[in-house]
Design a protein around this motif. Structure first.
Motif, PDB file in Angstrom:
ATOM      1  N   LYS A 234       3.882   6.296  11.301  1.00 20.81           N
ATOM      2  CA  LYS A 234       2.716   6.594  10.475  1.00 20.81           C
ATOM      3  C   LYS A 234       2.354   8.077  10.456  1.00 20.81           C
ATOM      4  N   TYR A 300      -5.718  -9.348  12.018  1.00 19.03           N
ATOM      5  CA  TYR A 300      -6.793  -9.850  11.169  1.00 19.03           C
ATOM      6  C   TYR A 300      -7.202 -11.279  11.527  1.00 19.03           C
ATOM      7  N   GLN A 320      -8.662   2.180   5.903  1.00 20.97           N
ATOM      8  CA  GLN A 320      -7.776   1.886   4.769  1.00 20.97           C
ATOM      9  C   GLN A 320      -7.398   0.397   4.722  1.00 20.97           C
ATOM     10  N   GLY A 321      -6.511   0.056   3.782  1.00 18.14           N
ATOM     11  CA  GLY A 321      -5.936  -1.275   3.756  1.00 18.14           C
ATOM     12  C   GLY A 321      -6.547  -2.248   2.772  1.00 18.14           C
ATOM     13  N   HIS A 323      -5.011  -4.485   1.429  1.00 15.13           N
ATOM     14  CA  HIS A 323      -4.414  -5.790   1.717  1.00 15.13           C
ATOM     15  C   HIS A 323      -5.337  -6.655   2.565  1.00 15.13           C
ATOM     16  N   LYS A 324      -6.352  -6.063   3.166  1.00 18.61           N
ATOM     17  CA  LYS A 324      -7.311  -6.841   3.956  1.00 18.61           C
ATOM     18  C   LYS A 324      -8.184  -7.722   3.062  1.00 18.61           C
TER      19      LYS A 324
END
Length: 376
Positions: A234, A300, A320-321, A323-324
């Motif tokens: 990352k 999650y 961020q994310g 997709h959550k």
């Protein structure tokens, strides 16, 4: 308020833990003495890290800290998660030195929380004035308080600091008694997708929730490998040192939750969380074996399980994310505050923030329509 004095300390570890935590409280572990001192003791901050600890302290009439701020002289903009590289470039092109700057933050932790740690609630303006004085007297380009708790934003704004808005995704516990109780609130298609993900992720694996003394040298050694793998992919070089994690476990004990995945008794992945008074904070994840959906499961879904079991109100799973969203985490605003002494620089940044804030607010509204919860 009674007359106060302000001073800089050479590190949080030089301040008695009881004095610091009398200001910080116990709700958010990332601004507590144990977490910040572990960063210093492990060499994760200080030295050549580019994070020089300079906590700012306002003493009360009794000689004890009435207010403290976790402050750092920064030689770069890494590990902050509120990005100001464009500001640094602009200031440099104008002939100035952007670094060092003053950063008021929990290092490497995009976790909203108090940045003005107040034993005396009336000491907030004095502490902000002290932060400004440090910036001015040392000729620094700027001061930045990142991931400020919403109830402290007004204090910075009243002092004339510029306010910046961002977005994170948090899970809210609406009194759920189980994960299935939560799933019932989702649209049918989303429920089925999550059940399939969870089944695929854990097939052939054992998932363990470990806290306190249950996390031993074996588990920390495995987690260090996971953390290095994620960090190298990352951001190149991991921010935290190997000794930080066992120091953290020793200092915080049962407030550390390691969610560990094992195959045939061998750790293959883990997610590290800290437990606050009402929030589970997901921080680091890594793996040595790629398993479909395992990241979602450990970071999650298992976090939701842990929060429900503990009666916690919120899961904050980091920066961020989008997709959550599909996994029941909803967009929420985050805030930072910025002090720029140069009038021209301040005007330019203020104009940028006005445009950015409108775009972020629109994005939050848009993302809010994409959550998987049932309509009507």
């Amino acid at each position: 308020m009674t007359a106060v004095t302000a001073r800089l300390a050479p590190g949080v570890s030089t301040v008695p833990a009881a004095d610091w935590d009398a200001c910080a409280g116990t709700g958010n572990p990332f601004i507590g003495h144990a977490f910040l001192a572990a960063l210093e003791a492990s060499g994760s901050v200080g030295g050549r890290s580019g994070w020089q600890p300079v906590p700012v302290i306002v003493d009360g009439a009794d000689g004890k800290p009435a207010a403290v701020a976790p402050a750092y002289l920064k030689q770069h903009s890494q590990g902050e998660y509120v990005f100001d590289h464009g500001w640094a470039d602009a200031w440099t092109r104008a002939g100035g030195n952007y670094y060092p700057k003053l950063q008021i933050a929990a290092p490497f932790s995009p976790v909203p929380g108090p940045r003005l740690l107040l034993r005396d609630p009336a000491a907030g303006p004095a502490l902000i004035a002290a932060l400004e004085a440090v910036t001015d007297q040392h000729g620094l380009s700027s001061a930045h308080a990142t991931f400020v708790a919403p109830d402290q934003v007004a204090l910075f704004e009243a002092a004339g600091w510029l306010i910046r808005q961002g977005t994170q995704f948090h899970w809210r516990n609406d009194g759920y008694t189980s994960f299935e109780d939560f799933l019932v609130q989702l649209a049918s298609r989303k429920r089925k997708a999550i059940r399939k993900e969870r089944a695929a992720a854990v097939a052939g694996l054992t998932i363990r929730h470990l806290t306190g003394s249950e996390i031993g040298p074996r588990e920390w050694a495995a987690f260090w490998c996971f953390y290095q793998d994620t960090g190298s992919r990352k951001w190149g070089t991991p921010y935290l040192t190997r000794t930080f994690f066992p120091l953290l476990g020793e200092a915080l004990g049962d407030r550390v939750l390691l969610i560990l995945a094992e195959r045939d008794g061998i750790p293959i992945a883990a997610a590290l969380n800290l437990i606050g008074n009402d929030t589970l904070y997901g921080r680091y994840w890594g793996c040595t074996e790629e398993v479909p959906f395992l990241h979602f499961e450990l970071c999650y879904y298992q976090a939701i399980d842990a929060a429900i079991a503990r009666g916690l109100a919120t899961v904050e799973a980091g920066a961020q994310g989008e997709h959550k969203l599909a996994r029941g985490y909803v967009p929420v605003p985050t805030w930072s505050a910025h002090y720029l002494p140069d009038p021209g620089f301040r005007r330019a940044v203020a104009e940028f923030l006005t445009r950015e804030r409108a775009a972020v607010a629109q994005e939050i509204d848009y993302l809010g329509e994409l959550t998987p919860f049932r309509r009507g």
